[in-house]
Every structure is written in C-alpha cells, then in structure tokens.
Motif scaffolding. Structure first.
Motif, mmCIF file in Angstrom:
data_model
loop_
_atom_site.group_PDB
_atom_site.id
_atom_site.type_symbol
_atom_site.label_atom_id
_atom_site.label_comp_id
_atom_site.label_asym_id
_atom_site.label_seq_id
_atom_site.Cartn_x
_atom_site.Cartn_y
_atom_site.Cartn_z
ATOM 1 N N ALA A 179 28.773 17.137 71.500
ATOM 2 C CA ALA A 179 27.336 16.897 71.397
ATOM 3 C C ALA A 179 26.530 17.963 72.132
ATOM 4 O O ALA A 179 25.435 18.333 71.695
ATOM 5 C CB ALA A 179 26.996 15.514 71.949
ATOM 6 N N GLU B 123 24.987 16.652 62.051
ATOM 7 C CA GLU B 123 25.418 15.281 62.329
ATOM 8 C C GLU B 123 26.815 15.002 61.809
ATOM 9 O O GLU B 123 27.466 14.066 62.246
ATOM 10 C CB GLU B 123 24.419 14.286 61.722
ATOM 11 C CG GLU B 123 23.056 14.294 62.405
ATOM 12 C CD GLU B 123 22.130 13.261 61.819
ATOM 13 O OE1 GLU B 123 22.551 12.557 60.866
ATOM 14 O OE2 GLU B 123 20.990 13.146 62.293
ATOM 15 N N ALA C 124 30.005 13.914 67.531
ATOM 16 C CA ALA C 124 28.898 13.990 68.485
ATOM 17 C C ALA C 124 28.119 12.670 68.514
ATOM 18 O O ALA C 124 26.899 12.636 68.370
ATOM 19 C CB ALA C 124 27.982 15.144 68.099
ATOM 20 N N SER C 125 28.807 11.563 68.691
ATOM 21 C CA SER C 125 28.186 10.245 68.769
ATOM 22 C C SER C 125 29.127 9.324 69.534
ATOM 23 O O SER C 125 30.166 9.748 70.035
ATOM 24 C CB SER C 125 27.913 9.693 67.365
ATOM 25 O OG SER C 125 29.104 9.560 66.638
#
Length: 266
Positions: free
Chosen positions: A94, A102, A179-180
């Motif tokens: 991230a 995303e 990235a979450s």
C-alpha cells in the motif's frame, strides 16, 4: 534452470527422514516482466504470483516474499507469524509509490513444516489460484482450492471442470494479498510421510501442464532439481503464456540422498 537441490535432515517419531527441495522461476515466452516470486528455505516453501499493472504485481509478490523470508530468518514460522508477516506485506504494498492500482496484489501458496507439536506436520496455506499438489502413493491430488470466480462456479455446480478451461473469467481471482485489509490464508494440516512429493506452482505451470503431466514428470525425475527443470521445459514448450514458477519438496528416508546437494545443507 533450477537451483541446486538442497536438503535437510529431520526426525519424525524417531524415524530419520531427509527433506530435499528445488525451485525455479521463469519469465515465460510472452511476458515482458516476471511478476512471480518464490521462497524455498526450510521450513517454508511458497510461491507468489503478482498482478496489477506493469510494476505492481512484481512489487506485490516480492514484498510478500521478502516479509516471509525475514520471518524465516527470525526463527518464528507458524500461522500467527505468517499472518503478521502478511499484514506487514500489505502495508508495504500500500505504501509503495508504484502500487496505486487497486488491482495490485499477489497470490500466495505453499507449505511449511510445523514442529511446534509433539509430531511435526505439514501445513499448507493458500490465497488465490496458485496451487499445491501432493504426490502420495503414486497418486497426485490438488491440496489447495483456488480462490477464483471459475472455481466458485464449479463448486456451485454451474460449470464443469472441462467447461472451465478457456473460460473468459479464468484469470479472475477472488482473494489476494494486496493493498487492502488481509484475508487470512486457508490452512490444511498434512501428516509427514516418507515418499511424499509436493509441487507448489503458479498458474503459469498449470496453464501448460495437466495434472497427468505433472505426475509424469515427478515419476520420471527422482531429484527435485531435475523434476523442476523438466516441468519448466515442458511448460515453455507448450506455450509459456505466463510467468512459470514452481518449487518441489520431497520427503525421503535418511539414506536416500538426492544426487546433488547444497554445500550448506544441514
């Protein structure tokens, strides 16, 4: 070409056994970058297949492998340590300036030898559609279940395995290290048996080789490095449409040393 076979002596229920392993990653014949990565360091053996933009997939897979490698070097290898390492990898991905997409993320699959209990056990882990196979008693089985749209359709009875081949959503996965917020891997424990052989691979291998082909090359090549090289060569010859990465780990009797060993083997 695969790295030289490495070995490690272990004892299970007072029975001396020998682990041996080798791995390789290759660009393939149609990709401009290699977004795959792998780690084959006792007691953890994993493959990661990145996705998301020209650089994003490579960053995701290598960030994840780097965090897991640091975990191995620390001497802590268990489910809690793995999930902590993956949380750190998610943060690394991230925070990286080139991972704004995303869709950036990576699959992660493999096995580790859990020695915390009275009897050591293999534990498989999986996020995404890279796979772990096990050859036991001359029968090849897929240990992991893909996290993909196609697999969900198969499970729901809406698609047959034959219809899944070439499906337009065949590359769409439903879980990844990205990235979450992290979704923990699926785990499965497996007893340790002499003669077992694991194949850990990205879909760059399974796009080009059937399960029968994987089993054939395992049967024909006793040394892990030879088997890895043979499977890679076949995958490239069959098209090499994606990056190809695989690790082979096998369990033998202590007196069944492979033909080549690493100088640092313990």
């Amino acid at each position: 070409m695969a790295e030289t076979t490495k070995t490690r002596s272990i004892t299970i229920a007072e029975r001396p056994l020998l682990l041996s392993w080798a791995g390789v990653t290759d660009l393939g014949r149609r990709r401009e970058t290699n977004q795959d990565a792998f780690l084959a360091e006792y007691p953890l053996f994993i493959v990661a297949d990145g996705m998301g933009g020209h650089a994003g997939g490579e960053i995701a897979s290598r960030s994840t492998v780097a965090r897991l490698e640091a975990m191995v070097e620390s001497g802590e290898v268990d489910r809690a340590a793995i999930e902590n390492a993956l949380e750190l990898a998610v943060a690394d991905i991230a925070d990286h300036p080139e991972t704004t997409d995303e869709g950036t993320g990576t699959t992660l699959t493999g096995v580790f030898l859990d020695v915390d209990g009275d009897v050591p056990q293999w534990v498989s882990l999986n996020i995404g559609d890279s796979r772990v196979y096990l050859l036991r008693d001359d029968r090849l089985v897929q240990v992991t279940t893909d996290h993909s749209v196609v697999q969900e359709l198969i499970t729901a009875g809406k698609l047959s395995p034959e219809e899944a081949e070439g499906h337009p959503y065949s590359n769409v996965i439903t879980r990844a290290v990205g990235a979450s917020e992290l979704t923990p891997p699926d785990y499965l424990t497996i007893d340790v048996r002499a003669g077992d052989r694991f194949v850990i691979c990205s879909d760059g291998l399974t796009k080009e080789l059937t399960d029968y082909g994987i089993q054939h090359f395992l049967r024909e090549n006793a040394d892990p490095a030879d088997a890895v090289d043979a499977m890679l060569a076949a995958a490239l010859e069959n098209g090499g449409r994606d990056n190809v990465t695989l690790v082979i780990v096998q369990v033998g009797e202590a007196d069944e040393s492979p033909s080549t060993t690493d100088d640092d083997a313990e």
